[in-house]
Motif scaffolding. Structure first.
Motif, PDB file in Angstrom:
ATOM      1  N   TYR A 132      66.342  61.936  38.542  1.00  0.00           N
ATOM      2  CA  TYR A 132      66.787  60.618  38.104  1.00  0.00           C
ATOM      3  C   TYR A 132      66.186  59.562  39.022  1.00  0.00           C
ATOM      4  N   ASP A 133      66.068  58.334  38.497  1.00  0.00           N
ATOM      5  CA  ASP A 133      65.687  57.236  39.371  1.00  0.00           C
ATOM      6  C   ASP A 133      66.944  56.602  39.955  1.00  0.00           C
ATOM      7  N   LYS A 134      66.775  55.538  40.708  1.00  0.00           N
ATOM      8  CA  LYS A 134      67.897  54.912  41.401  1.00  0.00           C
ATOM      9  C   LYS A 134      68.938  54.361  40.438  1.00  0.00           C
ATOM     10  N   GLU A 135      68.529  54.026  39.214  1.00  0.00           N
ATOM     11  CA  GLU A 135      69.462  53.504  38.205  1.00  0.00           C
ATOM     12  C   GLU A 135      70.045  54.623  37.352  1.00  0.00           C
ATOM     13  N   LEU A 136      69.776  55.874  37.736  1.00  0.00           N
ATOM     14  CA  LEU A 136      70.237  57.074  37.045  1.00  0.00           C
ATOM     15  C   LEU A 136      69.645  57.234  35.651  1.00  0.00           C
ATOM     16  N   ASN A 137      68.476  56.656  35.453  1.00  0.00           N
ATOM     17  CA  ASN A 137      67.717  56.954  34.249  1.00  0.00           C
ATOM     18  C   ASN A 137      67.074  58.326  34.415  1.00  0.00           C
ATOM     19  N   VAL A 138      66.984  59.080  33.336  1.00  0.00           N
ATOM     20  CA  VAL A 138      66.413  60.427  33.410  1.00  0.00           C
ATOM     21  C   VAL A 138      64.897  60.350  33.553  1.00  0.00           C
ATOM     22  N   VAL A 139      64.383  60.894  34.639  1.00  0.00           N
ATOM     23  CA  VAL A 139      62.942  61.007  34.853  1.00  0.00           C
ATOM     24  C   VAL A 139      62.454  62.349  34.320  1.00  0.00           C
ATOM     25  N   ARG A 140      63.240  63.397  34.566  1.00  0.00           N
ATOM     26  CA  ARG A 140      63.010  64.707  33.972  1.00  0.00           C
ATOM     27  C   ARG A 140      64.350  65.341  33.694  1.00  0.00           C
ATOM     28  N   ASP A 141      64.530  65.810  32.474  1.00  0.00           N
ATOM     29  CA  ASP A 141      65.833  66.336  32.078  1.00  0.00           C
ATOM     30  C   ASP A 141      66.129  67.663  32.774  1.00  0.00           C
ATOM     31  N   ILE A 142      67.362  68.122  32.637  1.00  0.00           N
ATOM     32  CA  ILE A 142      67.821  69.342  33.296  1.00  0.00           C
ATOM     33  C   ILE A 142      67.028  70.560  32.820  1.00  0.00           C
ATOM     34  N   ALA A 143      66.625  71.388  33.778  1.00  0.00           N
ATOM     35  CA  ALA A 143      65.906  72.620  33.469  1.00  0.00           C
ATOM     36  C   ALA A 143      66.252  73.671  34.511  1.00  0.00           C
ATOM     37  N   ALA A 144      66.016  74.925  34.158  1.00  0.00           N
ATOM     38  CA  ALA A 144      66.165  76.022  35.107  1.00  0.00           C
ATOM     39  C   ALA A 144      64.814  76.226  35.782  1.00  0.00           C
ATOM     40  N   ASP A 145      64.728  75.929  37.072  1.00  0.00           N
ATOM     41  CA  ASP A 145      63.461  75.979  37.806  1.00  0.00           C
ATOM     42  C   ASP A 145      63.444  77.144  38.788  1.00  0.00           C
ATOM     43  N   ILE A 146      62.352  77.897  38.786  1.00  0.00           N
ATOM     44  CA  ILE A 146      62.111  78.877  39.840  1.00  0.00           C
ATOM     45  C   ILE A 146      61.302  78.161  40.915  1.00  0.00           C
ATOM     46  N   VAL A 147      61.892  77.991  42.072  1.00  0.00           N
ATOM     47  CA  VAL A 147      61.314  77.123  43.107  1.00  0.00           C
ATOM     48  C   VAL A 147      60.313  77.875  43.972  1.00  0.00           C
ATOM     49  N   ASP A 148      59.119  77.261  44.119  1.00  0.00           N
ATOM     50  CA  ASP A 148      58.115  77.764  45.047  1.00  0.00           C
ATOM     51  C   ASP A 148      57.408  76.565  45.669  1.00  0.00           C
ATOM     52  N   GLU A 149      56.330  76.807  46.394  1.00  0.00           N
ATOM     53  CA  GLU A 149      55.653  75.728  47.123  1.00  0.00           C
ATOM     54  C   GLU A 149      55.019  74.679  46.206  1.00  0.00           C
TER      55      GLU A 149
END
Length: 230
Positions: A132-149
């Motif tokens: 989200y940005d500072k105004e809580l606008n969606v920059v990228r919606d919710i997703a299930a992410d596998i985190v790596d570098e």
């Protein structure tokens, strides 16, 4: 003008808050672990009693709808639906990462052009995350992410990103970037639902109480115990 019961059970934290015209008049919270089944009913009963004592009437129930703990979400949504049915009032659903981002906005100084990335633990190196940005606008919606570098590099290359939530702790070693900042102690709480639920009520953003389901994001998979108990 509204009186709203807010319920949050998406993570191990169990919390309830009642707002009247956007101001909190009652709140209860437990961070002692996943004890929603035993605590939520007690918290809600106390909240309803406080509303009646003050001579108010509930206008709606807001529930943090996920993603998060399958059991916690099911308990919270079931409780919310039961109250809505019993009192004939509307149901408001608020996505859990948005509640976490709201907490940061209310409690931290957030610089312009900074992105907020709430993370909810989804086991191993997977998280439920949104931006989200500072105004809580969606920059990228919710997703299930596998985190790596390589995770979130497209955002980190352009701006500072605040990572927080119980999923962020395990990502610190993987996300190494000068624009990455990790915040401690941020978890979803009913009291940070208040501004969101009040705005939703004003805009009549209600969900169908009969058919609404929590936002699990992924299907629930039951596991088989490793040891035979019989």
């Amino acid at each position: 003008m509204s009186c709203i019961l807010n319920i949050e059970t998406a993570t191990p934290v169990c919390s309830v808050a009642v707002s009247k015209n956007g101001e909190i008049i009652f709140e209860r919270e437990s961070t002692d672990g996943p004890s929603h089944a035993s605590l939520l009913g007690v918290f809600v009963a106390e909240a309803v009693a406080e509303v009646r004592l003050k001579g108010y009437v509930l206008d709606a129930v807001a529930v943090s709808c996920g993603p998060g703990s399958y059991t916690g979400l099911r308990i919270g949504v079931s409780e919310a639906k039961g109250i809505c049915y019993g009192l004939g009032i509307p149901l408001i659903a608020i996505k859990t990462p948005l509640v976490m981002a709201q907490k940061v906005i209310e409690t931290q100084e957030v610089a312009v052009n900074t992105l907020l990335c709430p993370m909810i633990d989804a086991r191993r190196m997977e998280v439920y995350a949104a931006l989200y940005d500072k105004e809580l606008n969606v920059v990228r919606d919710i997703a299930a992410d596998i985190v790596d570098e390589a995770s979130y590099k497209e955002y980190l290359s352009k701006s500072k990103v605040l990572f927080f939530g119980n999923g962020a702790d395990k990502c610190k070693e993987a996300i190494v970037n000068d624009n990455a900042c990790f915040l401690e102690g941020v978890y979803p709480s009913a009291k940070y639902m208040v501004r969101l639920s009040d705005a939703a009520y004003a805009d009549k953003q209600f969900v169908d109480t009969a058919y609404f389901e929590p936002f699990y994001l992924k299907d629930f998979v039951a596991t088989t115990p490793k040891k035979n108990i019989f």
